[in-house]
Design an enzyme around this catalytic site. Structure first.
Site, PDB file in Angstrom:
ATOM      1  N   LYS A  32       0.829  -1.208   0.000  1.00 34.87           N
ATOM      2  CA  LYS A  32       0.000   0.000   0.000  1.00 34.87           C
ATOM      3  C   LYS A  32       0.858   1.250   0.000  1.00 34.87           C
ATOM      4  CE  LYS A  32      -4.200  -1.924   2.058  1.00 34.87           C
ATOM      5  NZ  LYS A  32      -5.132  -1.924   3.196  1.00 34.87           N
ATOM      6  N   LYS A  61      -7.147 -11.104  -9.287  1.00 38.28           N
ATOM      7  CA  LYS A  61      -8.174 -11.447  -8.291  1.00 38.28           C
ATOM      8  C   LYS A  61      -9.353 -10.486  -8.402  1.00 38.28           C
ATOM      9  CE  LYS A  61      -7.513 -11.254  -3.823  1.00 38.28           C
ATOM     10  NZ  LYS A  61      -7.031 -11.265  -2.432  1.00 38.28           N
ATOM     11  N   LYS A 110     -12.242  -4.953  -5.147  1.00 39.56           N
ATOM     12  CA  LYS A 110     -12.989  -3.686  -5.250  1.00 39.56           C
ATOM     13  C   LYS A 110     -12.174  -2.628  -5.992  1.00 39.56           C
ATOM     14  CE  LYS A 110     -11.399  -3.101  -0.652  1.00 39.56           C
ATOM     15  NZ  LYS A 110     -11.598  -3.856   0.551  1.00 39.56           N
TER      16      LYS A 110
HETATM   17  P1  AMP Z   1     -10.899  -7.404   1.042  1.00 36.54           P
HETATM   18  O1  AMP Z   1     -12.194  -6.776   0.698  1.00 36.54           O
HETATM   19  O2  AMP Z   1      -9.959  -7.457  -0.134  1.00 36.54           O
HETATM   20  O3  AMP Z   1     -10.285  -6.849   2.272  1.00 36.54           O
HETATM   21  O4  AMP Z   1     -11.201  -8.939   1.334  1.00 36.54           O
HETATM   22  C1  AMP Z   1     -11.812  -9.412   2.482  1.00 36.54           C
HETATM   23  C2  AMP Z   1     -11.752 -10.932   2.464  1.00 36.54           C
HETATM   24  O5  AMP Z   1     -12.517 -11.429   1.340  1.00 36.54           O
HETATM   25  C3  AMP Z   1     -10.343 -11.485   2.243  1.00 36.54           C
HETATM   26  O6  AMP Z   1      -9.700 -11.733   3.455  1.00 36.54           O
HETATM   27  C4  AMP Z   1     -10.581 -12.782   1.506  1.00 36.54           C
HETATM   28  O7  AMP Z   1     -10.810 -13.819   2.417  1.00 36.54           O
HETATM   29  C5  AMP Z   1     -11.855 -12.534   0.732  1.00 36.54           C
HETATM   30  N1  AMP Z   1     -11.584 -12.211  -0.677  1.00 36.54           N
HETATM   31  C6  AMP Z   1     -11.397 -10.982  -1.213  1.00 36.54           C
HETATM   32  N2  AMP Z   1     -11.235 -11.056  -2.556  1.00 36.54           N
HETATM   33  C7  AMP Z   1     -11.333 -12.369  -2.881  1.00 36.54           C
HETATM   34  C8  AMP Z   1     -11.260 -13.099  -4.120  1.00 36.54           C
HETATM   35  N3  AMP Z   1     -11.093 -12.493  -5.294  1.00 36.54           N
HETATM   36  N4  AMP Z   1     -11.395 -14.443  -4.083  1.00 36.54           N
HETATM   37  C9  AMP Z   1     -11.590 -15.059  -2.895  1.00 36.54           C
HETATM   38  N5  AMP Z   1     -11.658 -14.443  -1.712  1.00 36.54           N
HETATM   39  C10 AMP Z   1     -11.541 -13.110  -1.684  1.00 36.54           C
END
Ligand code: AMP
Ligand code: TRP
Length: 351
Positions: free
Chosen positions: A129, A212, A215
């Protein structure tokens, strides 16, 4: 500062049923996406059946990058509504908002004071970051983010922390900080174990299947949002990029687009990609997309409708969250009291 216990092996037995677990997901978008749902929420819903589960919304973490206030307020509610709509049961699990429990910020300060600069600078999420923002522009909050996360965890004395692989290093830091405090001041914190679901679904961007689903995607059409309308879901799936050739085959390397669609299908239908590949032999990409669109609408539509219904009554939702916070505080305040006393803080006498 190397007084760390070794991490349990990845195949370490999960905590016993009935043990406590805690996890959270940042409220940093208007909607969670399919990766959050299949990669985390579905697993949490399963976990709450067997464990004493605490799920929270880390809004203090969200402000490590600037957030428009009204948006943040809405996003916290929207995230809570999606947790519940996905199946988190606020009667069974303790569901709360981080900023409603002031002990998180209080313990974070204590942990910040026992973390080394080098130790914090090694956190890969911080490094990523900070690199994006330029090292001098990155806020100090991003640097101390992992110590706040350690506070989130250690306050509740959980046995396990269900997270994705990307959060393992933060759980490891929590273990190190707990160990260090216990060593110096006597047994205070339970040493938590990361619970990384085996073969966890990893969902990729529909427009860019090499990345991946996230958001921060370049184009919104690559993201399936939990709050998307039926029409949006179907449209995004039908315009997903596919690969050269016509064969429907699960092959991440050579057919990342089709493989992603198959993986999503498999997760939503509770089937294996092998079975699906057999079913779609000799059929065209278009068939797969039409079927997947129908399945996604059937599975995600009700979750969205339930979330939107909950959001129609924000007072009721806020009341649920207040109840969760009160429950969380009874645990958190006990841990913090013990920590303050061990540190040698003078207790405030009754006035
Ligand atoms: P984030 O919104 O990126 O902080 O993600 C929160 C949680 O969602 C992460 O810890 C992952 O467990 C899950 N996650 C986020 N993006 C993905 C993805 N593309 N595929 C699978 N799990 C995801
Ligand atoms: N850092 C986590 C993420 O980005 C969110 C989080 C904050 C968390 N505090 C936590 C996860 C405590 C588990 C336990 O996904």
């Amino acid at each position: 500062m190397t007084d760390s216990t070794p991490m349990p092996a990845d195949d370490a037995a999960p905590p016993e049923p009935g043990a406590r677990v805690l996890s959270g997901m940042q409220p940093s978008a208007d909607s969670l996406h399919l990766g959050n749902y299949l990669g985390a929420l579905v697993n949490w819903v399963r976990i709450q059946q067997q464990y004493d589960a605490f799920f929270f919304i880390p809004d203090l973490h969200a402000i490590t990058v600037p957030q428009p206030p009204e948006e943040l307020r809405q996003r916290v509610r929207r995230t809570a509504a999606q947790y519940i709509a996905a199946g988190i049961d606020p009667e069974r699990s303790t569901l709360f908002v981080q900023s409603h429990v002031p002990e998180h910020a209080q313990l974070a300060w204590v942990l910040i004071c026992s973390t080394g600069m080098g130790e914090a600078a090694r956190m890969t999420q911080f490094k990523d970051k900070a690199a994006k923002q330029g090292a001098d522009h990155a806020g100090v909050g991003l640097f101390t983010y992992p110590m706040l996360q350690a506070a989130d965890i250690l306050l509740y004395q959980p046995h396990g922390v269900p997270v994705g692989e990307d959060q393992k290093q933060h759980v490891e830091l929590s273990r190190d900080l707990a160990q260090r405090f216990n060593h110096r001041y006597g047994e205070t914190f339970r040493i938590p174990q990361p619970m990384i679901p085996e073969g966890a679904a990893r969902i990729y961007d529909l427009q860019n299947p090499g990345a991946k689903m996230s958001k921060s995607a370049e184009s919104p059409s690559g993201l399936l949002n939990l709050l998307d309308s039926d029409k949006q879901l179907a449209k995004k799936i039908k315009s997903a990029v596919t690969d050269d050739g016509t064969e429907i085959r699960f092959d991440r390397e050579n057919k990342p687009g089709v493989s992603n669609l198959l993986a999503i299908y498999a997760e939503l239908a509770g089937r294996s990609t092998d079975q699906l590949q057999a079913d779609y032999q000799g059929r065209m990409y278009g068939h797969l997309k039409v079927d997947l669109a129908e399945l996604a609408v059937a599975r995600l539509g009700p979750v969205r409708d339930r979330a939107l219904q909950l959001l129609e009554d924000p007072a009721e939702l806020d009341a649920l969250l207040a109840k969760g916070a009160a429950k969380a505080r009874t645990v958190a305040s006990e841990t913090l009291k013990d920590v303050y006393s061990k540190l040698g803080f003078l207790p405030a006498a009754a006035a």
